[in-house]
Scaffold this motif. Structure first.
Motif, PDB file in Angstrom:
ATOM      1  N   ARG A 365       0.841  -1.216   0.000  1.00 33.37           N
ATOM      2  CA  ARG A 365       0.000   0.000   0.000  1.00 33.37           C
ATOM      3  C   ARG A 365       0.872   1.261   0.000  1.00 33.37           C
ATOM      4  NH1 ARG A 365      -5.017  -1.167   4.226  1.00 33.37           N
ATOM      5  NH2 ARG A 365      -5.959  -2.899   3.024  1.00 33.37           N
ATOM      6  N   GLN A 366       1.861   1.285   0.879  1.00 29.51           N
ATOM      7  CA  GLN A 366       2.752   2.444   0.933  1.00 29.51           C
ATOM      8  C   GLN A 366       3.549   2.591  -0.366  1.00 29.51           C
ATOM      9  OE1 GLN A 366       2.187   0.252   3.296  1.00 29.51           O
ATOM     10  NE2 GLN A 366       2.518   1.061   5.371  1.00 29.51           N
ATOM     11  N   TRP A 367       3.868   1.457  -0.972  1.00 32.08           N
ATOM     12  CA  TRP A 367       4.653   1.501  -2.208  1.00 32.08           C
ATOM     13  C   TRP A 367       3.927   2.263  -3.313  1.00 32.08           C
ATOM     14  CZ3 TRP A 367       9.208   1.436  -4.113  1.00 32.08           C
ATOM     15  CH2 TRP A 367       9.419   1.210  -5.474  1.00 32.08           C
ATOM     16  N   LYS A 368       2.627   2.149  -3.365  1.00 33.41           N
ATOM     17  CA  LYS A 368       1.861   2.853  -4.397  1.00 33.41           C
ATOM     18  C   LYS A 368       2.072   4.366  -4.309  1.00 33.41           C
ATOM     19  CE  LYS A 368      -1.795  -0.637  -4.837  1.00 33.41           C
ATOM     20  NZ  LYS A 368      -3.245  -0.920  -4.667  1.00 33.41           N
ATOM     21  N   LYS A 369       2.275   4.851  -3.085  1.00 39.74           N
ATOM     22  CA  LYS A 369       2.507   6.289  -2.906  1.00 39.74           C
ATOM     23  C   LYS A 369       3.973   6.667  -3.146  1.00 39.74           C
ATOM     24  CE  LYS A 369      -1.109   6.536   0.644  1.00 39.74           C
ATOM     25  NZ  LYS A 369      -1.393   6.853   2.076  1.00 39.74           N
ATOM     26  N   LEU A 370       4.871   5.709  -2.941  1.00 38.68           N
ATOM     27  CA  LEU A 370       6.303   6.002  -3.017  1.00 38.68           C
ATOM     28  C   LEU A 370       6.912   5.757  -4.394  1.00 38.68           C
ATOM     29  CD1 LEU A 370       7.434   4.314   0.328  1.00 38.68           C
ATOM     30  CD2 LEU A 370       7.251   6.767  -0.091  1.00 38.68           C
ATOM     31  N   ASP A 372       6.405   6.497  -7.533  1.00 35.64           N
ATOM     32  CA  ASP A 372       6.603   7.518  -8.567  1.00 35.64           C
ATOM     33  C   ASP A 372       7.848   8.372  -8.326  1.00 35.64           C
ATOM     34  OD1 ASP A 372       4.381   6.670  -9.953  1.00 35.64           O
ATOM     35  OD2 ASP A 372       3.036   8.129  -9.024  1.00 35.64           O
ATOM     36  N   TRP A 374      10.498   7.164  -6.216  1.00 34.08           N
ATOM     37  CA  TRP A 374      11.241   6.269  -5.352  1.00 34.08           C
ATOM     38  C   TRP A 374      12.718   6.631  -5.240  1.00 34.08           C
ATOM     39  CZ3 TRP A 374      11.402   3.770  -1.262  1.00 34.08           C
ATOM     40  CH2 TRP A 374      12.475   2.926  -0.958  1.00 34.08           C
ATOM     41  N   THR A 377      13.239   9.161  -2.631  1.00 36.46           N
ATOM     42  CA  THR A 377      13.033   8.602  -1.296  1.00 36.46           C
ATOM     43  C   THR A 377      14.215   7.733  -0.890  1.00 36.46           C
ATOM     44  OG1 THR A 377      10.630   8.579  -1.657  1.00 36.46           O
ATOM     45  CG2 THR A 377      11.495   7.187   0.121  1.00 36.46           C
TER      46      THR A 377
END
Length: 399
Positions: A365-370, A372, A374, A377
């Motif tokens: 779930r968090q990956w979907k936000k990160l 684009d 990455w 980050t």
């Protein structure tokens, strides 16, 4: 008996009529089989300039120069044709054309070669670092990825300098494309060579917008050496940085892909060379997300043996000496790991190791936000690690 033979003969004839044939086949003697492709920043050769001056040009921009390497057995021989480069006795020939479309360039060879090109046996594609900084790999390889003639197992490398020089050789019996592919298969002997990157793997990387590495090739006087890697940005697909051989060693520890090769350091008591031989390695990247902050801990270990000793100190296989040697080798590996992490995070700012994959698996779930952003980050993430080296033996030396 005669009737049976007649029936069998007619039956066999009928079966032959039903067999399919290669009615649309083309004999290999009538084709030019190319095994290597080099892509460089546009630079028209004398032949192209002369033909253009005579009115032989067509509408195009001069963006890229493509070199194709043709092997013997195709086109009847390696006889030099107009604008090609094939020294006497050479078992291959290189031909070049310049334009702004690889598809058009490859078809343009049909107006200057009596036997058209065929790419079923393409082994390696070399892209110059200068060209890779100007254009994305998705642009440069778009036609090649779409072309059904070219196998997805074709390997990709980046050259430090001109790609057409990488497709050259001083040995007339050697085909550079085969030589380069052979070099890349030697990753089982050293951890300074990346696992070969095929068209299929590269396409998957580009489709996922992940940053990636391509093996770097150095050339001097038509001799070649694999050395380090080029780092490509996941969004632009352009070359953004380079890693040296030591950096690749550090990456092999982080990814757990080190299977062979030396780990060299120096005995602090004498300053002399001591060498550890890698037998195996393992790695586990553990991601953590707390309060929106991403961090990683990497657990690494390797097993191998003490392989070379230039020191005059007493390095006999006692428990005390074993602990000293393990400590010194661990310190050297730790240095390699720390340097490549710092380079990837602070200088290049790109994740080419696979930290993002572990976040995607553990925190979907968090990956979907990160995903684009990455790389940004990753560059700010806290990374800790521990490295354990197990000295399993002293080679074949006996007391």
């Amino acid at each position: 008996m005669l009737a049976r033979r007649v029936i069998l003969a007619w039956g066999a004839a009928a079966i032959l009529l039903l067999q399919t044939g290669c009615w649309s086949s083309k004999e290999i003697e009538n084709l030019s089989v190319y095994v290597g492709v080099g892509l460089d920043v546009a630079e028209r050769n004398e032949f192209e300039q002369s033909i253009d001056a005579q009115g032989g040009h067509y509408p195009k921009k001069n963006l890229v120069t493509a070199t194709v390497q043709i092997v013997p057995g195709s086109g009847g021989s390696t006889k030099k044709e107009s604008g090609s480069s094939a020294p006497s006795g050479q078992t291959f020939l290189n031909e070049q054309l310049t334009g702004d479309s690889l598809f058009q360039i490859f078809r343009q060879f049909a107006v200057r070669r009596s036997r058209p090109l065929i790419g079923h046996h393409l082994k390696v594609i070399v892209v110059s670092d200068q060209l890779a900084r100007k254009y994305g790999m998705d642009q440069l390889l778009d036609f090649i990825l779409r072309d059904n003639d070219i196998r997805p197992s074709t390997l990709i490398v980046v050259s430090h300098g001109k790609a057409n020089q990488t497709l050259s050789s001083k040995d007339p019996s050697e085909v550079p494309a085969f030589y380069l592919r052979g070099l890349m298969q030697n990753s089982y002997r050293t951890n300074k060579i990346l696992k070969p990157m095929s068209l299929a793997k590269l396409d998957a990387k580009m489709q996922s917008n992940s940053s990636f590495m391509l093996q770097n090739v150095l050339t001097s006087d038509s001799e070649h050496k694999l050395s380090g890697a080029g780092v490509f940005n996941g969004k632009t697909k352009k070359l953004i940085g380079t890693l040296n051989q030591t950096d690749l060693e550090g990456i092999s520890w982080i990814t757990g892909t080190a299977r062979a090769g030396p780990l060299k350091t120096y005995d602090p008591r004498t300053g002399q060379t001591i060498v550890y031989e890698i037998h195996s390695s393992e790695s586990k990247i553990i991601p953590t997300i707390r309060n929106g902050e991403v961090s990683f801990h990497v657990k690494m270990k390797t097993g191998g043996q003490f392989m070379e000793d230039w020191s005059i100190a007493d390095n006999k296989p006692t428990e005390k000496n074993m602990k000293h040697l393990q400590q010194w080798f661990e310190e050297e590996a730790d240095k390699q790991i720390n340097e490549v992490i710092q380079k990837l995070q602070k200088e290049i700012r790109a994740d080419v190791v696979g930290f993002g994959d572990q976040v995607r698996i553990k925190y979907p779930r968090q990956w979907k936000k990160l995903k684009d952003n990455w790389d940004e980050t990753f560059a700010e993430a806290r990374i800790t690690y521990d490295f354990k080296l197990n000295l399993e033996g002293y080679g074949s030396i006996t007391e």
